[in-house]
Scaffold this motif. Sequence first.
Motif, PDB file in Angstrom:
ATOM      1  N   GLY A 162     -74.235  -8.576  57.594  1.00 49.87           N
ATOM      2  CA  GLY A 162     -75.066  -9.452  58.413  1.00 49.87           C
ATOM      3  C   GLY A 162     -76.477  -9.615  57.886  1.00 49.87           C
ATOM      4  O   GLY A 162     -77.196 -10.532  58.300  1.00 49.87           O
ATOM      5  N   MET A 163     -76.905  -8.743  56.969  1.00 46.77           N
ATOM      6  CA  MET A 163     -78.264  -8.801  56.412  1.00 46.77           C
ATOM      7  C   MET A 163     -78.280  -9.406  55.008  1.00 46.77           C
ATOM      8  O   MET A 163     -79.289  -9.352  54.318  1.00 46.77           O
ATOM      9  N   ASN A 197     -55.098  -5.040  71.286  1.00 45.12           N
ATOM     10  CA  ASN A 197     -54.258  -4.034  70.633  1.00 45.12           C
ATOM     11  C   ASN A 197     -55.027  -2.766  70.284  1.00 45.12           C
ATOM     12  O   ASN A 197     -54.474  -1.856  69.664  1.00 45.12           O
ATOM     13  N   GLY A 198     -56.301  -2.716  70.651  1.00 44.22           N
ATOM     14  CA  GLY A 198     -57.102  -1.542  70.371  1.00 44.22           C
ATOM     15  C   GLY A 198     -57.733  -1.515  68.992  1.00 44.22           C
ATOM     16  O   GLY A 198     -58.267  -0.491  68.564  1.00 44.22           O
ATOM     17  N   THR A 199     -57.706  -2.654  68.300  1.00 44.61           N
ATOM     18  CA  THR A 199     -58.288  -2.747  66.961  1.00 44.61           C
ATOM     19  C   THR A 199     -59.777  -3.093  67.057  1.00 44.61           C
ATOM     20  O   THR A 199     -60.132  -4.074  67.719  1.00 44.61           O
ATOM     21  N   PRO A 200     -60.649  -2.323  66.424  1.00 36.83           N
ATOM     22  CA  PRO A 200     -62.080  -2.679  66.423  1.00 36.83           C
ATOM     23  C   PRO A 200     -62.297  -4.008  65.702  1.00 36.83           C
ATOM     24  O   PRO A 200     -61.859  -4.179  64.560  1.00 36.83           O
ATOM     25  N   VAL A 201     -62.987  -4.933  66.369  1.00 34.25           N
ATOM     26  CA  VAL A 201     -63.181  -6.264  65.787  1.00 34.25           C
ATOM     27  C   VAL A 201     -64.661  -6.584  65.547  1.00 34.25           C
ATOM     28  O   VAL A 201     -64.987  -7.575  64.887  1.00 34.25           O
ATOM     29  N   SER A 222     -66.040  -8.754  62.597  1.00 36.87           N
ATOM     30  CA  SER A 222     -65.283  -8.665  61.357  1.00 36.87           C
ATOM     31  C   SER A 222     -64.773 -10.045  60.950  1.00 36.87           C
ATOM     32  O   SER A 222     -64.303 -10.820  61.797  1.00 36.87           O
ATOM     33  N   PRO A 223     -64.847 -10.395  59.660  1.00 37.73           N
ATOM     34  CA  PRO A 223     -64.405 -11.727  59.207  1.00 37.73           C
ATOM     35  C   PRO A 223     -62.980 -12.065  59.606  1.00 37.73           C
ATOM     36  O   PRO A 223     -62.653 -13.242  59.803  1.00 37.73           O
ATOM     37  N   ASP A 224     -62.130 -11.064  59.756  1.00 37.43           N
ATOM     38  CA  ASP A 224     -60.733 -11.324  60.119  1.00 37.43           C
ATOM     39  C   ASP A 224     -60.563 -11.729  61.571  1.00 37.43           C
ATOM     40  O   ASP A 224     -59.460 -12.119  61.976  1.00 37.43           O
ATOM     41  N   HIS A 225     -61.627 -11.623  62.364  1.00 35.78           N
ATOM     42  CA  HIS A 225     -61.516 -11.893  63.806  1.00 35.78           C
ATOM     43  C   HIS A 225     -62.567 -12.897  64.286  1.00 35.78           C
ATOM     44  O   HIS A 225     -62.891 -12.926  65.472  1.00 35.78           O
ATOM     45  N   ALA A 227     -62.427 -15.992  64.863  1.00 36.84           N
ATOM     46  CA  ALA A 227     -61.979 -17.088  65.719  1.00 36.84           C
ATOM     47  C   ALA A 227     -61.713 -16.660  67.161  1.00 36.84           C
ATOM     48  O   ALA A 227     -61.270 -17.466  67.980  1.00 36.84           O
ATOM     49  N   GLY A 228     -61.996 -15.417  67.503  1.00 35.03           N
ATOM     50  CA  GLY A 228     -61.617 -14.917  68.822  1.00 35.03           C
ATOM     51  C   GLY A 228     -62.695 -14.990  69.886  1.00 35.03           C
ATOM     52  O   GLY A 228     -62.482 -14.512  71.005  1.00 35.03           O
ATOM     53  N   GLY A 229     -63.847 -15.568  69.566  1.00 33.17           N
ATOM     54  CA  GLY A 229     -64.924 -15.628  70.547  1.00 33.17           C
ATOM     55  C   GLY A 229     -65.615 -14.293  70.758  1.00 33.17           C
ATOM     56  O   GLY A 229     -66.339 -14.105  71.752  1.00 33.17           O
ATOM     57  N   TYR A 230     -65.441 -13.376  69.814  1.00 31.00           N
ATOM     58  CA  TYR A 230     -65.976 -12.027  70.013  1.00 31.00           C
ATOM     59  C   TYR A 230     -67.499 -11.958  69.891  1.00 31.00           C
ATOM     60  O   TYR A 230     -68.128 -11.077  70.484  1.00 31.00           O
ATOM     61  N   ALA A 231     -68.101 -12.846  69.122  1.00 32.98           N
ATOM     62  CA  ALA A 231     -69.559 -12.824  69.013  1.00 32.98           C
ATOM     63  C   ALA A 231     -70.205 -13.058  70.378  1.00 32.98           C
ATOM     64  O   ALA A 231     -71.168 -12.387  70.755  1.00 32.98           O
ATOM     65  N   THR A 232     -69.654 -14.013  71.122  1.00 33.00           N
ATOM     66  CA  THR A 232     -70.160 -14.283  72.465  1.00 33.00           C
ATOM     67  C   THR A 232     -69.953 -13.076  73.380  1.00 33.00           C
ATOM     68  O   THR A 232     -70.838 -12.701  74.156  1.00 33.00           O
ATOM     69  N   LEU A 233     -68.773 -12.450  73.275  1.00 31.79           N
ATOM     70  CA  LEU A 233     -68.480 -11.292  74.108  1.00 31.79           C
ATOM     71  C   LEU A 233     -69.419 -10.131  73.786  1.00 31.79           C
ATOM     72  O   LEU A 233     -69.934  -9.463  74.694  1.00 31.79           O
ATOM     73  N   LEU A 234     -69.648  -9.884  72.500  1.00 31.61           N
ATOM     74  CA  LEU A 234     -70.516  -8.776  72.106  1.00 31.61           C
ATOM     75  C   LEU A 234     -71.961  -9.008  72.539  1.00 31.61           C
ATOM     76  O   LEU A 234     -72.588  -8.138  73.155  1.00 31.61           O
TER      77      LEU A 234
END
Length: 282
Positions: A162-163, A197-201, A222-225, A227-234
């Motif tokens: 990220g940096m 599934n318990g995978t850290p994203v 993580s680049p593999d995830h 598309a899941g909207g996780y940035a907004t969730l985090l």
Amino acid sequence: MKVQTTASPAEFYAAAGEWLEREPARNNVLLVHALDPNGVPPGQGDPVFSWVTDGSGAVVGAAFARMPYRMPLTEMSDDAARALAEHLVTVLPDLEGVAGAASSAKVFAARWAELTGKTAHSERDQWLMICTETTRPDDASGGPRMSTPDDLDTVAEWFMAGMRDSGLPPDQIAQRARQLAGGQIAGGRQIVWEDANGTPVGAAGWGLNFAGVIRPAGVFVSPDHRAGGYATLLLGEVTARALENGADACVCTHFLKYESMLAVVEKVGYRRLADFTEYRFE
């Protein structure tokens, strides 16, 4: 105008802290450098805290420098920005760049170029954004857990990614990312989001509360995830936790080149507060 400097965070805060806290959202970065135990990043030589006073002795501007980072500075008058440049060129002639309130950074950079013969390259236009209320979504995929020391290597590697556009050399990025991630984990101020599934994203942390303002820091998916909207969730989760635990507001920096992230921060509830920019000296 008079410019004073010190390597001591405590001395700087004693001189300029009250002035900085009048605008705690706009000046959060300087308050972090002065008050957070991890606020002085690893670097070269001593840190240089600066404050500018007018003819009456009142503080009218402040800055923090540590090589090889670009120097954050507060909003200040044009005269104060020029005076700051004229003083620091004798203290930090190899300063890498400046970042902060757009108008003040522009004046400082122009005067620095005049004094040194270097070129000031404008880079990374930003919005300082603020949030005073947010809500958690009802349909979140997976959920957060507190980070543990076992997460440090993974999260530090994420934060390094990220940096990548910070302009710092790779070894300095690695040191800063590990300091940031380790400090958050030790302070109980970092979460890891796990999918169904318990995978850290991804992971995100937040800073300490200074004058009612907290800054989320290190939000990364993580680049593999992606598309899941996780940035907004985090970002939403760490913002909610900060506001629930006594913060009046949260602030974050949005880099305009990352257009997709604007929708993320606005969905959480952040709005534009001020225009910031960076200059690289070469």
